[in-house]
Design a protein around this motif. Structure first.
Motif, short mmCIF file in Angstrom:
data_model
loop_
_atom_site.label_atom_id
_atom_site.label_comp_id
_atom_site.label_asym_id
_atom_site.label_seq_id
_atom_site.Cartn_x
_atom_site.Cartn_y
_atom_site.Cartn_z
N LEU A 1 0.85 -1.19 0.00
CA LEU A 1 0.00 0.00 0.00
C LEU A 1 0.89 1.24 0.00
CD1 LEU A 1 -2.67 -0.96 2.71
CD2 LEU A 1 -2.96 -1.03 0.23
N PRO A 2 0.39 2.39 -0.41
CA PRO A 2 1.18 3.62 -0.32
C PRO A 2 1.71 3.83 1.10
CG PRO A 2 -0.77 4.02 -1.64
CD PRO A 2 -0.92 2.62 -1.07
N SER A 3 2.92 4.35 1.21
CA SER A 3 3.60 4.38 2.51
C SER A 3 2.92 5.28 3.53
CB SER A 3 5.05 4.84 2.31
OG SER A 3 5.10 6.12 1.71
N ARG A 4 2.07 6.20 3.11
CA ARG A 4 1.42 7.07 4.09
C ARG A 4 0.43 6.30 4.98
NH1 ARG A 4 -0.75 8.81 -0.83
NH2 ARG A 4 -3.00 8.66 -1.12
N TYR A 5 0.15 5.04 4.65
CA TYR A 5 -0.78 4.25 5.46
C TYR A 5 -0.07 3.37 6.49
CZ TYR A 5 -3.95 5.78 1.82
OH TYR A 5 -4.68 6.56 0.95
N GLN A 6 1.24 3.44 6.59
CA GLN A 6 1.95 2.67 7.60
C GLN A 6 1.69 3.24 8.99
OE1 GLN A 6 6.06 2.99 6.51
NE2 GLN A 6 6.27 5.08 7.25
N GLY A 7 1.91 2.41 10.01
CA GLY A 7 1.73 2.89 11.37
C GLY A 7 2.79 3.87 11.78
N VAL A 8 2.41 4.82 12.60
CA VAL A 8 3.36 5.80 13.16
C VAL A 8 3.67 5.37 14.59
CG1 VAL A 8 3.74 8.20 13.82
CG2 VAL A 8 2.51 7.66 11.70
N ARG A 9 4.92 5.00 14.83
CA ARG A 9 5.30 4.56 16.17
C ARG A 9 5.64 5.76 17.03
NH1 ARG A 9 10.27 0.50 18.04
NH2 ARG A 9 10.05 0.95 20.27
N PHE A 10 5.03 5.80 18.23
CA PHE A 10 5.36 6.81 19.22
C PHE A 10 6.48 6.29 20.11
CE2 PHE A 10 1.20 9.49 19.57
CZ PHE A 10 1.23 9.68 18.20
N ARG A 11 7.47 7.11 20.35
CA ARG A 11 8.59 6.74 21.21
C ARG A 11 8.27 7.05 22.67
NH1 ARG A 11 13.97 9.17 19.69
NH2 ARG A 11 12.88 11.09 20.22
N SER A 12 8.95 6.36 23.57
CA SER A 12 8.72 6.57 25.00
C SER A 12 9.68 7.58 25.60
CB SER A 12 8.84 5.24 25.75
OG SER A 12 10.11 4.66 25.53
N ASN A 13 10.79 7.85 24.92
CA ASN A 13 11.78 8.81 25.41
C ASN A 13 11.92 9.98 24.45
OD1 ASN A 13 12.56 7.24 27.71
ND2 ASN A 13 13.69 5.90 26.32
N GLY A 14 12.08 11.18 24.99
CA GLY A 14 12.22 12.35 24.14
C GLY A 14 10.90 12.66 23.44
N ASP A 15 11.01 13.26 22.26
CA ASP A 15 9.81 13.56 21.49
C ASP A 15 9.11 12.26 21.11
OD1 ASP A 15 10.30 16.26 21.57
OD2 ASP A 15 11.31 16.32 19.62
N PRO A 16 7.77 12.19 21.25
CA PRO A 16 7.05 10.97 20.86
C PRO A 16 7.28 10.59 19.41
CG PRO A 16 5.62 12.45 22.10
CD PRO A 16 6.88 13.22 21.81
N VAL A 17 7.45 11.60 18.55
CA VAL A 17 7.74 11.38 17.14
C VAL A 17 9.01 12.16 16.81
CG1 VAL A 17 6.91 11.63 14.78
CG2 VAL A 17 5.29 11.09 16.61
N LEU A 18 9.91 11.55 16.07
CA LEU A 18 11.17 12.21 15.73
C LEU A 18 10.93 13.54 15.01
CD1 LEU A 18 13.33 9.20 14.50
CD2 LEU A 18 13.73 10.59 16.55
#
Length: 478
Positions: free
Chosen positions: A213-230
């Motif tokens: 599928l187009p890559s915009r439909y992949q899951g976005v992983r939230f991180r536990s340390n620092g910013d939740p998203v890079l």
């Protein structure tokens, strides 16, 4: 002239070369690679009115032991230490971890079991909080799968295929249904690790991949340390206005390139840049738990104060559900008890039991449970016989694909209901088998999707989450 040739070379990717080859094998291949369609009622989803709007999938990676948690078998106490009968095993293939053992001794649980709820479901003393929501739970004791090892088993559970490369369940839903909140992704992933020191199976990004599928439909992983998203915050010296202007300029350049080469991934890139900008506004408030009352932390447990813990991720899942995220996937590691079963399993349940039940109760309190489906379970179960030495009490249980337990809660499924039975040793299913494909077909059905009609054309074939299998488990539907 040389400048013009350089410009042509810059945009002459393999795909554009094939696309410019006229009516040829290359052109046909390009068509197969780039043609996408959602099949259904004139391409519109959902196919019929959904029972739920979203899913929270509590994936217990490593395979929890049903014998020690949910599927009580007192006959194992009478037969303790005896070799598993061939009439029960029936030549089942074993993993490399037990195939060379001198014996396969039947081993009962060491934990006390008791009945709970109106249906009298059996629960181990390790999961008292889950026992407390028995009347809200729809439990399936007759799950089975094709895989015997973790990587193909988890892949089959989350993508419908044992080999990597297929879109995950969350990606299918993101693609087909989208999100109710334009400021957050439709598909969010949270990963935690248990307190148990052993048996930590890895989890991989491809378990929330968009596959073909187009890559915009992949899951976005939230991180536990620092910013939740890079890169959530702007670099020093860059204002929000500067970032907005840069993105607008970049979008114009990407649109021009898209028109030149026709690569659908450029459109995905534009969409992802815009989502990243909107997340800069929405995520800080989402992950700020200071607004939660003390009673919530008491309900989920003290671990809910620790970012990245299972309890904190359950609380964050509730906040994501409140904001309309379509699919929330929690991956919790540490359930692969090949040895030190009794001590390690105790730690795993201490990490997960209270928060799992609290999430169900919290959604019910907010009036969100009826429109949310919660799924709890792992990729397969554990054996009725021991792996390792039962004399030293350092034994574990090996992988078992023939039967295991999962539970659901929320909209569209029967509350206080249990489906399926296993034999007296908990080794084979005796009634109402439910395959992983059947479970996925049922999840899609609850979201208003006919799994047989929801397909994506890739390389000349119409693919679907359930491949060529799966039936809706209508007995669990309310």
């Amino acid at each position: 002239m040389q400048h013009e040739l350089q410009k042509l070379a810059d945009r002459q990717t393999r795909r554009t070369f094939l696309g410019s080859a006229g009516v040829s094998v290359g052109a046909l291949a390009l068509h197969a690679l780039t043609t996408a369609k959602v099949w259904g009622s004139e391409g519109e989803l959902p196919h019929f009115p959904p029972k739920v709007k979203r899913v929270i999938y509590l994936c217990q990676s490593g395979a929890p032991s049903q014998h020690d948690l949910f599927d009580y078998k007192p006959e194992l106490e009478r037969l303790q230490g005896e070799e598993i009968p061939e009439s029960i095993r029936m030549g089942q293939r074993l993993t490399t971890m037990t195939k060379d053992q001198d014996s396969l001794p039947l081993t009962p649980t060491k934990f006390a079991f008791s009945r709970h709820g109106k249906a009298g479901m059996w629960f181990s003393e390790l999961v008292p909080h889950q026992a407390g929501i028995a009347d809200q739970m729809c439990r399936i004791r007759s799950m089975h799968t094709d895989a015997i090892n973790h990587d193909p088993g988890t892949s089959l559970l989350m993508t419908g295929h044992q080999l990597p490369g297929r879109p995950s369940l969350g990606s299918w839903l993101s693609y087909g249904l989208g999100s109710e909140n334009e400021e957050l992704p439709a598909f969010v992933v949270l990963v935690s690790q248990g307190s148990a020191k052993l048996n930590q199976q890895p989890v991989f990004d491809r378990l929330w991949s968009s596959g073909f599928l187009p890559s915009r439909y992949q899951g976005v992983r939230f991180r536990s340390n620092g910013d939740p998203v890079l890169y959530l915050n702007n670099p020093g010296g860059i204002s929000a206005k500067d970032r907005r202007q840069a993105l607008d300029t970049l979008a114009v350049l990407n649109q021009q390139q898209s028109q030149l080469v026709g690569d659908p991934e450029i459109e995905s890139r534009i969409a992802q840049y815009e989502m990243a900008y909107r997340m800069q506004m929405s995520i800080p408030g989402l992950t700020d738990m200071t607004s939660e009352p003390e009673s919530i932390f008491q309900a989920y447990g003290e671990d809910a104060r620790r970012p990245g813990s299972y309890a904190a991720n359950c609380l964050l899942a509730r906040r994501l559900a409140e904001r309309g995220v379509r699919f929330i996937q929690l991956m919790h590691r540490g359930w692969d008890q090949h040895r030190s079963l009794n001590s390690e399993l105790t730690l795993q349940c201490r990490d997960t039991d209270q928060a799992s039940a609290a999430l169900v109760n919290d959604l019910a309190r907010l009036g969100l449970l009826e429109e949310t489906l919660i799924v709890w379970g792992g990729e397969f179960g554990r054996t009725a016989f021991a792996q390792g030495s039962i004399e030293r009490d350092d034994y574990g249980r090996d992988h078992h694909s023939r039967c295991f337990t999962m539970w659901l809660a929320g909209g569209g499924v029967k509350a206080g209901y249990e489906l399926g039975t296993t034999d007296e040793l908990g080794y084979n299913i005796t009634e109402d088998p439910v395959h992983v494909h059947d479970l996925n077909a049922t999840l899609l059905h609850l979201l208003g999707i006919d799994h047989k009609r929801f397909t994506y054309r890739f390389q000349g074939r119409d693919f679907r989450l359930t491949d060529v299998h799966g039936n809706v488990v209508r007995k669990v539907l309310s």
